[in-house]
Write an enzyme that holds these catalytic residues in place. Structure first.
Site, PDB file in Angstrom:
ATOM      1  N   LYS A 181      -8.255   1.605  12.259  1.00 29.87           N
ATOM      2  CA  LYS A 181      -8.296   1.532  10.708  1.00 29.87           C
ATOM      3  C   LYS A 181      -7.959   0.102  10.300  1.00 29.87           C
ATOM      4  O   LYS A 181      -7.023  -0.468  10.234  1.00 29.87           O
ATOM      5  CB  LYS A 181      -7.114   2.444   9.978  1.00 29.87           C
ATOM      6  CG  LYS A 181      -7.655   2.476   8.546  1.00 29.87           C
ATOM      7  CD  LYS A 181      -6.881   3.665   7.870  1.00 29.87           C
ATOM      8  CE  LYS A 181      -7.183   3.724   6.427  1.00 29.87           C
ATOM      9  NZ  LYS A 181      -7.202   2.576   5.576  1.00 29.87           N
ATOM     10  N   CYS A 203      25.027 -29.578  -0.957  1.00 28.75           N
ATOM     11  CA  CYS A 203      25.340 -28.591  -0.043  1.00 28.75           C
ATOM     12  C   CYS A 203      26.231 -27.495  -0.220  1.00 28.75           C
ATOM     13  O   CYS A 203      27.263 -27.516  -0.851  1.00 28.75           O
ATOM     14  CB  CYS A 203      25.872 -29.562   1.161  1.00 28.75           C
ATOM     15  SG  CYS A 203      26.016 -28.494   2.897  1.00 28.75           S
ATOM     16  N   LYS A 240      -1.515   6.740   9.196  1.00 30.04           N
ATOM     17  CA  LYS A 240      -1.136   5.526   8.585  1.00 30.04           C
ATOM     18  C   LYS A 240       0.142   5.259   9.191  1.00 30.04           C
ATOM     19  O   LYS A 240       0.799   5.904   9.562  1.00 30.04           O
ATOM     20  CB  LYS A 240      -0.940   5.459   7.330  1.00 30.04           C
ATOM     21  CG  LYS A 240      -1.996   5.949   6.313  1.00 30.04           C
ATOM     22  CD  LYS A 240      -2.799   4.590   5.843  1.00 30.04           C
ATOM     23  CE  LYS A 240      -2.161   4.066   4.598  1.00 30.04           C
ATOM     24  NZ  LYS A 240      -3.163   3.279   4.022  1.00 30.04           N
ATOM     25  N   ASP A 280       0.626   4.561  -2.416  1.00 30.04           N
ATOM     26  CA  ASP A 280       0.253   5.821  -2.004  1.00 30.04           C
ATOM     27  C   ASP A 280       1.134   6.740  -2.412  1.00 30.04           C
ATOM     28  O   ASP A 280       1.130   7.862  -2.843  1.00 30.04           O
ATOM     29  CB  ASP A 280       0.182   5.956  -0.542  1.00 30.04           C
ATOM     30  CG  ASP A 280      -1.050   5.028  -0.017  1.00 30.04           C
ATOM     31  OD1 ASP A 280      -1.799   4.497  -0.797  1.00 30.04           O
ATOM     32  OD2 ASP A 280      -1.109   4.655   1.286  1.00 30.04           O
ATOM     33  N   ASP A 292       1.019  -0.995   0.052  1.00 29.71           N
ATOM     34  CA  ASP A 292      -0.049   0.064  -0.095  1.00 29.71           C
ATOM     35  C   ASP A 292       0.794   1.350   0.058  1.00 29.71           C
ATOM     36  O   ASP A 292       0.630   2.277  -0.751  1.00 29.71           O
ATOM     37  CB  ASP A 292      -0.892   0.031   1.346  1.00 29.71           C
ATOM     38  CG  ASP A 292      -2.019  -0.954   0.936  1.00 29.71           C
ATOM     39  OD1 ASP A 292      -2.014  -1.660  -0.047  1.00 29.71           O
ATOM     40  OD2 ASP A 292      -2.835  -1.324   2.084  1.00 29.71           O
ATOM     41  N   ARG A 333     -17.379  -0.987  -2.266  1.00 32.98           N
ATOM     42  CA  ARG A 333     -17.426   0.558  -2.424  1.00 32.98           C
ATOM     43  C   ARG A 333     -17.263   0.843  -3.794  1.00 32.98           C
ATOM     44  O   ARG A 333     -17.914   2.083  -4.440  1.00 32.98           O
ATOM     45  CB  ARG A 333     -16.089   1.060  -1.729  1.00 32.98           C
ATOM     46  CG  ARG A 333     -16.230   2.469  -1.793  1.00 32.98           C
ATOM     47  CD  ARG A 333     -15.039   3.169  -0.868  1.00 32.98           C
ATOM     48  NE  ARG A 333     -13.846   2.988  -1.518  1.00 32.98           N
ATOM     49  CZ  ARG A 333     -12.427   3.079  -1.145  1.00 32.98           C
ATOM     50  NH1 ARG A 333     -12.655   3.974  -0.036  1.00 32.98           N
ATOM     51  NH2 ARG A 333     -11.278   2.996  -1.890  1.00 32.98           N
ATOM     52  N   SER A 389     -13.475   8.235   0.289  1.00 32.63           N
ATOM     53  CA  SER A 389     -12.270   7.849   0.857  1.00 32.63           C
ATOM     54  C   SER A 389     -11.873   8.693   2.062  1.00 32.63           C
ATOM     55  O   SER A 389     -12.577   9.737   2.469  1.00 32.63           O
ATOM     56  CB  SER A 389     -11.238   7.710  -0.383  1.00 32.63           C
ATOM     57  OG  SER A 389     -10.068   6.975   0.232  1.00 32.63           O
TER      58      SER A 389
HETATM   59  S1  IVH Z   1     -14.474   5.822   7.726  1.00 35.07           S
HETATM   60  C1  IVH Z   1     -15.900   9.029   4.924  1.00 35.07           C
HETATM   61  N1  IVH Z   1     -13.562   4.246   9.559  1.00 35.07           N
HETATM   62  O1  IVH Z   1     -10.271   3.040   5.268  1.00 35.07           O
HETATM   63  C2  IVH Z   1     -15.293   8.093   5.972  1.00 35.07           C
HETATM   64  N2  IVH Z   1     -12.757   3.785   7.199  1.00 35.07           N
HETATM   65  O2  IVH Z   1      -8.787   4.740   3.503  1.00 35.07           O
HETATM   66  C3  IVH Z   1     -15.537   6.750   5.310  1.00 35.07           C
HETATM   67  N3  IVH Z   1     -11.540   1.926   6.971  1.00 35.07           N
HETATM   68  O3  IVH Z   1     -12.499   3.105   2.593  1.00 35.07           O
HETATM   69  C4  IVH Z   1     -14.648   5.622   6.082  1.00 35.07           C
HETATM   70  N4  IVH Z   1     -11.234   1.287   9.106  1.00 35.07           N
HETATM   71  O4  IVH Z   1     -12.507   0.880   3.729  1.00 35.07           O
HETATM   72  C5  IVH Z   1     -13.673   4.652   8.223  1.00 35.07           C
HETATM   73  N5  IVH Z   1     -12.706   2.952  11.281  1.00 35.07           N
HETATM   74  C6  IVH Z   1     -12.615   3.264   9.891  1.00 35.07           C
HETATM   75  C7  IVH Z   1     -12.166   2.273   8.929  1.00 35.07           C
HETATM   76  C8  IVH Z   1     -12.201   2.811   7.884  1.00 35.07           C
HETATM   77  C9  IVH Z   1     -10.883   1.122   7.727  1.00 35.07           C
HETATM   78  C10 IVH Z   1     -11.008   1.836   5.592  1.00 35.07           C
HETATM   79  C11 IVH Z   1     -12.459   2.114   4.778  1.00 35.07           C
HETATM   80  C12 IVH Z   1     -12.318   3.310   3.797  1.00 35.07           C
HETATM   81  C13 IVH Z   1     -10.612   3.354   3.854  1.00 35.07           C
HETATM   82  C14 IVH Z   1     -10.180   4.734   3.530  1.00 35.07           C
END
Ligand code: IVH
Length: 689
Positions: free
Chosen positions: A128, A420, A326, A50, A46, A149, A95
């Site tokens: 996250k 070996c 992150k 990014d 990732d 999504r 996102s």
């Molecule tokens: S909130 C508008 N909460 O992270 C906000 N997302 O990088 C919507 N994700 O698409 C997302 N844990 O798939 C939110 N506690 C959390 C999350 C979370 C993982 C993911 C999710 C999102 C992505 C964005």
């Protein structure tokens, strides 16, 4: 990625023009986006992806004249594939913007303050979850669809598969809103991932790369019964469209509503007052991420007050009221310079990768394991490849796989050597049905060195100053052919070896001398007898006495010792049946190694109340150190691993316990025993009522 971009940039003699770089990056981002979102088989970690996107965005901002046309930076995530029917989200699934470090997090905090004209904001911190975003739509209490999504506007209909997930209710309790969309992350628990991979290894099948990928692949199955077997879970964290029902004015209240409808809300959600608390939570979870039974890749920080969220608004792709902090990456790419083979003390060979140094998982990695011949073949990594390297927590670094889109032309498949790598160079053997290739040459100098290194290691005789390099020097100089020879060394004989002056030679000899009085269990461990680890060696020495008593006891007698059993006992018998080993023990004794010391042992007359049971301890147990509490469990025939799983018999919880083990225990139904009832548990082997 720096590797990817720098190398590609560096490959051409003239610097790349911004227009060319934008075109190249757009193509690369689109390619990797497709691999990730549509095919569930990402090649780049990732963080590298990014960085590609960041660089592209930066260039497009610097050169607005070149930024025309369709760019992958303007779309969120992937596009819906043709396999599953499209579903348009009633409310777009946005996102999140990322903060890659603390300064970026603080900068977000400052933007927030400005956006709220200086007003304070209550913040909610969530984990996250590294899984797949999912939107569940319920109408009149019935689950009508589950959609991925996709590109944020249109996702894919994966309802039939999501219905197999135990955490997802098909029907909500009465009183649920007329329409409610509940969003969250679908993930594969790490324990399930490990179990599936264990099964795949046994069946010789391709391994799942990581839990996120595995979850994504599981959701894309045409046959829902396959998804069902993957035992996915969900954490819900957001509302989409809601019609009717109670009004909520904060995120916390929304989460409470979601939980009241029977969906799983992560227990680690915290409402905090300021950024300092956010920073300390981020640090905490960065350190403890592997205590959880699911992968997380950061902490999401959200404004709690929904009116403030409206005031802050959003950009084209992400809300201004949230940020994802992150964690530093545990996966990076680097160049695979070579594949070599190491030989262990039992002759087992392990292929390992020699890498261009890369900073990953908190340290610089130059070598990584490739496990065995089959793994190299399954992963198809070749010297010269750009490879993904993973170093997670305390786990040894490993090569995940090649970045195939970056493979230089003409790379040959790697062949496992037939000989070996030691100077004797005898034929390697792989027995029918075995995963390991072995050197079976008794005189193999690499095996000999490894046996001595193991003897000197911290878990065995713990000889200070006797590491890998010194062992290699001693054996190369003919000063030690086995561990007994160590006890014949003198400062005079060592002095003069490369890097050894009088004082350092005396120090080494003193370190070896000190090991003459180590307890019997350490001597037994140091022999490196198959299956006999320090715990079983301690139990044997505690019950039977010194080294000779253990070795000379009957196989039946040893097998009776709690925590030992027939397999270990038979292995000890086999080792002791060999003339060379009896001779070794005689020589150790002659050179003054005490074979009868019984320190660090546990009392022998304890009832084996916990035979075959795993008891995990977290926090402080009154009257015990962590080690003595664990030893007390082992002394009663139990095991005391460091983490909770569904097979754990009990979790003992004392002061200062971390929440994660408790959460896991509650989730998988493991009984929790308060620390002040530990003695009752030991005495009865039952969960105190
Ligand atoms: S909130 C508008 N909460 O992270 C906000 N997302 O990088 C919507 N994700 O698409 C997302 N844990 O798939 C939110 N506690 C959390 C999350 C979370 C993982 C993911 C999710 C999102 C992505 C964005």
């Amino acid at each position: 990625m720096v590797a990817v971009a720098a190398e590609r940039g560096g490959a051409s003699p003239t610097p790349e023009s911004p227009a060319d770089e934008i075109a190249r990056l757009r193509e690369s981002v689109a390619h990797h986006n497709r691999l990730y979102h549509e095919l569930d088989s990402p090649e780049l970690p990732d963080v590298e992806f990014d960085l590609l996107v960041r660089r592209l965005r930066e260039l497009e901002e610097q050169h607005p004249d070149l930024a025309g046309g369709q760019s992958p930076t303007s779309t969120v995530g992937g596009v819906a594939s043709a396999t599953f029917a499209p579903i348009e989200h009633a409310v777009p699934m946005m996102s999140l913007d990322n903060a890659m470090d603390e300064p970026e997090l603080r900068a977000w905090g400052e933007r927030l303050e400005r956006g709220l004209d200086g007003a304070d904001a209550r913040l909610v911190c969530e984990l996250k979850i590294d899984g797949l975003a999912m939107s569940l739509r319920y109408e009149r209490g019935e689950l009508v669809y589950a959609a991925t999504r996709g590109d944020g506007r249109v996702g894919e209909d994966v309802t039939a598969n999501v219905r197999t997930i135990a955490d997802v209710p098909h029907r909500l309790p009465s009183g649920a809103p007329e329409v409610i969309e509940i969003r969250g992350e679908i993930y594969m628990p790490v324990s399930v991932f490990d179990e599936l991979n264990r099964e795949a290894t046994e069946a010789g099948e391709r391994l799942l790369v990581n839990p996120r990928n595995a979850a994504a692949g599981s959701l894309r199955q045409k046959d829902p019964s396959v998804t069902a077997r993957r035992r996915l879970s969900m954490w819900a964290y957001q509302l989409g469209e809601v019609v009717g029902g109670p009004t909520v004015d904060s995120h916390r209240a929304a989460l409470d509503l979601i939980a009241s409808l029977g969906l799983p809300v992560n227990p680690e959600v915290r409402v905090v007052d300021g950024l300092e608390e956010v920073v300390s939570l981020c640090r905490h979870w960065q350190e403890h991420r592997h205590d959880l039974d699911y992968d997380i890749d950061g902490v999401v920080v959200k404004v709690d007050d929904l009116a403030q969220r409206v005031q802050l608004g959003h950009t084209a792709r992400a809300p201004r009221w949230a940020i994802a902090f992150k964690f530093p990456p545990e996966e990076r790419t680097t160049r695979l310079l070579d594949i070599q083979v190491s030989v262990g003390r039992t002759g087992r060979t392990t292929p390992f990768a020699v890498l261009e140094p890369v900073f990953v998982g908190g340290s610089t990695v130059t070598m990584a394991t490739l496990h065995n011949q089959d793994q190299v073949r399954l992963k198809d990594v070749r010297p010269g490849d750009l490879v993904v390297v993973r170093k997670a927590g305390d786990v040894i670094p490993e090569v995940v796989g090649p970045v195939l889109s970056e493979r230089p032309g003409g790379l040959a498949e790697w062949e496992f050597p037939s000989l070996c790598p030691c100077p004797v160079g005898s034929q390697l053997e792989r027995a029918e049905g075995e995963a390991d290739t072995r050197c079976v040459e008794a005189t193999c100098p690499f095996q000999r060195d490894q046996r001595i290194i193991y003897w000197a290691s911290r878990g065995a005789m713990d000889i200070e100053g006797l590491g890998e390099r010194t062992v290699a020097q001693l054996t190369a100089a003919g000063l030690a052919a086995d561990v007994a020879d160590l006890y014949t060394l003198t400062a005079e004989s060592v002095e003069g070896l490369d890097g050894f002056a009088r004082i350092s030679a005396e120090k080494l000899v003193a370190g070896i001398d000190a090991s003459r009085g180590r307890p019997a269990w350490r001597v037994l461990t140091g022999f490196g007898i198959k299956h006999l680890g320090p715990t079983a060696a301690q139990s044997l020495a505690a019950e039977l006495g010194g080294v000779r008593e253990v070795l000379e006891a009957s196989e039946e007698r040893r097998a009776e010792v709690s925590g030992v059993g027939e397999v270990i006992s038979a292995s000890v018998s086999e080792w002791w049946s060999r003339e060379a080993h009896r001779d070794l023990v005689d020589r150790l004794e002659r050179h003054g190694v005490d074979l009868g010391v019984a320190e660090g042992s546990v009392a022998s007359d304890l009832e084996p109340t916990l035979t075959g049971r795993a008891v995990v301890v977290t926090g402080t147990v009154p009257g015990h150190t962590r080690e003595s509490a664990q030893a007390a469990i082992v002394a009663r025939g139990g095991a005391s691993p460091g983490s909770v799983s569904a097979k754990t018999f009990a979790l003992v919880v004392g002061d200062g316990a971390g929440a994660s083990k408790l959460t896991k225990a509650e989730k998988v139904g493991v009984p929790v025993v308060p620390a002040d009832r530990f003695d009752e548990l030991l005495a009865s082997g039952e969960i105190p009522g």
